[in-house]
Design a protein around this motif. Sequence first.
Motif, PDB file in Angstrom:
ATOM      1  N   ALA A 169       7.516  26.052   8.575  1.00  0.00           N
ATOM      2  CA  ALA A 169       7.169  27.231   9.369  1.00  0.00           C
ATOM      3  C   ALA A 169       8.389  28.036   9.774  1.00  0.00           C
ATOM      4  O   ALA A 169       8.283  29.246  10.011  1.00  0.00           O
ATOM      5  CB  ALA A 169       6.387  26.802  10.607  1.00  0.00           C
ATOM      6  N   ASP A 170       9.557  27.379   9.834  1.00  0.00           N
ATOM      7  CA  ASP A 170      10.746  28.153  10.198  1.00  0.00           C
ATOM      8  C   ASP A 170      11.188  29.074   9.067  1.00  0.00           C
ATOM      9  O   ASP A 170      12.042  29.936   9.266  1.00  0.00           O
ATOM     10  CB  ASP A 170      11.895  27.231  10.632  1.00  0.00           C
ATOM     11  CG  ASP A 170      12.328  26.253   9.552  1.00  0.00           C
ATOM     12  OD1 ASP A 170      11.854  26.358   8.405  1.00  0.00           O
ATOM     13  OD2 ASP A 170      13.147  25.370   9.856  1.00  0.00           O
ATOM     14  N   VAL A 186       3.612  22.388  14.889  1.00  0.00           N
ATOM     15  CA  VAL A 186       3.398  22.612  13.456  1.00  0.00           C
ATOM     16  C   VAL A 186       4.730  22.599  12.713  1.00  0.00           C
ATOM     17  O   VAL A 186       5.646  23.358  13.039  1.00  0.00           O
ATOM     18  CB  VAL A 186       2.671  23.949  13.212  1.00  0.00           C
ATOM     19  CG1 VAL A 186       2.553  24.218  11.710  1.00  0.00           C
ATOM     20  CG2 VAL A 186       1.290  23.931  13.856  1.00  0.00           C
ATOM     21  N   TYR A 187       4.826  21.724  11.706  1.00  0.00           N
ATOM     22  CA  TYR A 187       6.019  21.684  10.863  1.00  0.00           C
ATOM     23  C   TYR A 187       5.962  22.758   9.781  1.00  0.00           C
ATOM     24  O   TYR A 187       6.952  23.431   9.501  1.00  0.00           O
ATOM     25  CB  TYR A 187       6.177  20.315  10.194  1.00  0.00           C
ATOM     26  CG  TYR A 187       7.298  20.319   9.187  1.00  0.00           C
ATOM     27  CD1 TYR A 187       8.629  20.267   9.602  1.00  0.00           C
ATOM     28  CD2 TYR A 187       7.037  20.410   7.820  1.00  0.00           C
ATOM     29  CE1 TYR A 187       9.664  20.312   8.678  1.00  0.00           C
ATOM     30  CE2 TYR A 187       8.069  20.445   6.896  1.00  0.00           C
ATOM     31  CZ  TYR A 187       9.375  20.394   7.334  1.00  0.00           C
ATOM     32  OH  TYR A 187      10.399  20.447   6.418  1.00  0.00           O
ATOM     33  N   GLY A 188       4.802  22.903   9.156  1.00  0.00           N
ATOM     34  CA  GLY A 188       4.702  23.858   8.063  1.00  0.00           C
ATOM     35  C   GLY A 188       3.266  24.040   7.607  1.00  0.00           C
ATOM     36  O   GLY A 188       2.317  23.529   8.217  1.00  0.00           O
ATOM     37  N   TYR A 189       3.123  24.784   6.503  1.00  0.00           N
ATOM     38  CA  TYR A 189       1.804  25.162   6.003  1.00  0.00           C
ATOM     39  C   TYR A 189       1.731  24.981   4.490  1.00  0.00           C
ATOM     40  O   TYR A 189       2.729  25.025   3.789  1.00  0.00           O
ATOM     41  CB  TYR A 189       1.509  26.627   6.351  1.00  0.00           C
ATOM     42  CG  TYR A 189       1.433  26.906   7.830  1.00  0.00           C
ATOM     43  CD1 TYR A 189       0.231  26.756   8.518  1.00  0.00           C
ATOM     44  CD2 TYR A 189       2.562  27.309   8.542  1.00  0.00           C
ATOM     45  CE1 TYR A 189       0.162  27.007   9.887  1.00  0.00           C
ATOM     46  CE2 TYR A 189       2.498  27.558   9.907  1.00  0.00           C
ATOM     47  CZ  TYR A 189       1.290  27.408  10.574  1.00  0.00           C
ATOM     48  OH  TYR A 189       1.218  27.643  11.927  1.00  0.00           O
ATOM     49  N   VAL A 240       0.869  -1.176   0.000  1.00  0.00           N
ATOM     50  CA  VAL A 240       0.000   0.000   0.000  1.00  0.00           C
ATOM     51  C   VAL A 240       0.907   1.227   0.000  1.00  0.00           C
ATOM     52  O   VAL A 240       1.613   1.467   0.977  1.00  0.00           O
ATOM     53  CB  VAL A 240      -0.925   0.026   1.234  1.00  0.00           C
ATOM     54  CG1 VAL A 240      -1.784   1.290   1.227  1.00  0.00           C
ATOM     55  CG2 VAL A 240      -1.811  -1.214   1.261  1.00  0.00           C
ATOM     56  N   PRO A 241       0.926   1.980  -1.079  1.00  0.00           N
ATOM     57  CA  PRO A 241       1.857   3.118  -1.167  1.00  0.00           C
ATOM     58  C   PRO A 241       1.607   4.145  -0.065  1.00  0.00           C
ATOM     59  O   PRO A 241       0.463   4.423   0.301  1.00  0.00           O
ATOM     60  CB  PRO A 241       1.561   3.714  -2.546  1.00  0.00           C
ATOM     61  CG  PRO A 241       0.860   2.637  -3.305  1.00  0.00           C
ATOM     62  CD  PRO A 241       0.105   1.843  -2.292  1.00  0.00           C
ATOM     63  N   ALA A 242       2.681   4.716   0.448  1.00  0.00           N
ATOM     64  CA  ALA A 242       2.560   5.803   1.418  1.00  0.00           C
ATOM     65  C   ALA A 242       2.067   7.061   0.706  1.00  0.00           C
ATOM     66  O   ALA A 242       2.412   7.317  -0.456  1.00  0.00           O
ATOM     67  CB  ALA A 242       3.908   6.070   2.079  1.00  0.00           C
ATOM     68  N   VAL A 243       1.244   7.830   1.386  1.00  0.00           N
ATOM     69  CA  VAL A 243       0.771   9.104   0.838  1.00  0.00           C
ATOM     70  C   VAL A 243       1.686  10.210   1.349  1.00  0.00           C
ATOM     71  O   VAL A 243       1.855  10.369   2.568  1.00  0.00           O
ATOM     72  CB  VAL A 243      -0.684   9.384   1.254  1.00  0.00           C
ATOM     73  CG1 VAL A 243      -1.144  10.740   0.741  1.00  0.00           C
ATOM     74  CG2 VAL A 243      -1.601   8.284   0.736  1.00  0.00           C
ATOM     75  N   THR A 244       2.266  10.964   0.455  1.00  0.00           N
ATOM     76  CA  THR A 244       3.236  11.992   0.841  1.00  0.00           C
ATOM     77  C   THR A 244       2.917  13.321   0.173  1.00  0.00           C
ATOM     78  O   THR A 244       2.215  13.375  -0.848  1.00  0.00           O
ATOM     79  CB  THR A 244       4.669  11.572   0.475  1.00  0.00           C
ATOM     80  OG1 THR A 244       4.765  11.411  -0.954  1.00  0.00           O
ATOM     81  CG2 THR A 244       5.057  10.263   1.156  1.00  0.00           C
ATOM     82  N   ILE A 245       3.464  14.394   0.757  1.00  0.00           N
ATOM     83  CA  ILE A 245       3.338  15.745   0.214  1.00  0.00           C
ATOM     84  C   ILE A 245       4.747  16.308   0.050  1.00  0.00           C
ATOM     85  O   ILE A 245       5.565  16.200   0.971  1.00  0.00           O
ATOM     86  CB  ILE A 245       2.531  16.656   1.160  1.00  0.00           C
ATOM     87  CG1 ILE A 245       1.161  16.030   1.479  1.00  0.00           C
ATOM     88  CG2 ILE A 245       2.348  18.047   0.556  1.00  0.00           C
ATOM     89  CD1 ILE A 245       0.427  16.737   2.608  1.00  0.00           C
ATOM     90  N   PRO A 246       5.061  16.899  -1.092  1.00  0.00           N
ATOM     91  CA  PRO A 246       6.388  17.511  -1.254  1.00  0.00           C
ATOM     92  C   PRO A 246       6.610  18.649  -0.261  1.00  0.00           C
ATOM     93  O   PRO A 246       5.658  19.318   0.160  1.00  0.00           O
ATOM     94  CB  PRO A 246       6.358  18.049  -2.693  1.00  0.00           C
ATOM     95  CG  PRO A 246       5.265  17.289  -3.374  1.00  0.00           C
ATOM     96  CD  PRO A 246       4.247  16.997  -2.318  1.00  0.00           C
ATOM     97  N   ILE A 247       7.858  18.840   0.119  1.00  0.00           N
ATOM     98  CA  ILE A 247       8.260  19.940   1.005  1.00  0.00           C
ATOM     99  C   ILE A 247       9.147  20.883   0.209  1.00  0.00           C
ATOM    100  O   ILE A 247      10.128  20.450  -0.409  1.00  0.00           O
ATOM    101  CB  ILE A 247       9.016  19.424   2.232  1.00  0.00           C
ATOM    102  CG1 ILE A 247       8.129  18.464   3.043  1.00  0.00           C
ATOM    103  CG2 ILE A 247       9.493  20.585   3.112  1.00  0.00           C
ATOM    104  CD1 ILE A 247       8.877  17.738   4.151  1.00  0.00           C
ATOM    105  N   VAL A 248       8.822  22.148   0.207  1.00  0.00           N
ATOM    106  CA  VAL A 248       9.593  23.136  -0.547  1.00  0.00           C
ATOM    107  C   VAL A 248      11.016  23.225   0.006  1.00  0.00           C
ATOM    108  O   VAL A 248      11.216  23.351   1.220  1.00  0.00           O
ATOM    109  CB  VAL A 248       8.910  24.518  -0.495  1.00  0.00           C
ATOM    110  CG1 VAL A 248       9.793  25.584  -1.121  1.00  0.00           C
ATOM    111  CG2 VAL A 248       7.565  24.462  -1.200  1.00  0.00           C
TER     112      VAL A 248
END
Length: 263
Positions: free
Chosen positions: A180-181, A137-140, A39-47
């Motif tokens: 967020a940093d 919070v890591y980011g937005y 089952v593939p992991a669902v991921t979001i790119p990080i800038v």
Amino acid sequence: MTDLDRRTMLATGALALAGAAAQSAPVHAEAAPKAMFPVPAVTIPIVGATEVFQVRRIYCIGRNYAAHALERGSDPTREPPFFFQKPTDAIQNVAIGAVADHPYPSLTKNYHHEVELVAALKSGGTSIPADKALEHVYGYALGLDMTRRDLQNGMAAEKKPWEIGKSFDHAAVLGPIHPADKTGHFTQGAISLAVNGTVRQSSDLKNMIWSVAEQIAKLSEAFELKAGDIIYSGTPENVGPVVKGDVLLCKLEGLPDMSIKIV
């Protein structure tokens, strides 16, 4: 020594050797459980990063702008925050500068846009104080909570769960996550959505009834939040329908624009 004694001694020795061998033989562990299929992991790119953000859960807050609460027939002065979830594989990632094709879903004839700020958590817990919440919070990201409004309204009218109106393929659209940093935390800033160049939704994050910090605090009273959770923080007023061929342009002060085309 008689032959009988010799046979007894030999038999006794053989049994002792066999017992020692049995004790020294390696114990074979049972094979670990194996998944039937991947089952593939669902991921979001990080800038600006080679790492990606792996999604655990998607939380959404409903009616978090007073004007939107009113247009949905609710009283924003009395209603506490409420939440629902979308499946993680509902995520559609949209690259910066792209206009991503977004399929018009099945079963609906009244498909609505809802532009939102999305918060991504790097840690969590239970009963998190609001004044400590943003530490998790890591980011937005900029997101769209797409909604099959006719299905949502129909189920609500029958007093049935309206998950079918919110939880379906491609229902959680969003751009990449910005740490967020680098951006700071979003407590105010213009947010808007245009369809084919005409602005429909336009507000400011400061108009949220419950801030991101307060949302995290309230959510953590009901669920144990963890790294990988993302929170869609609610949409401003003037949500409305889209049809095939429409191009949606989402804007949030401090983040790059995000755009999709309904196909």
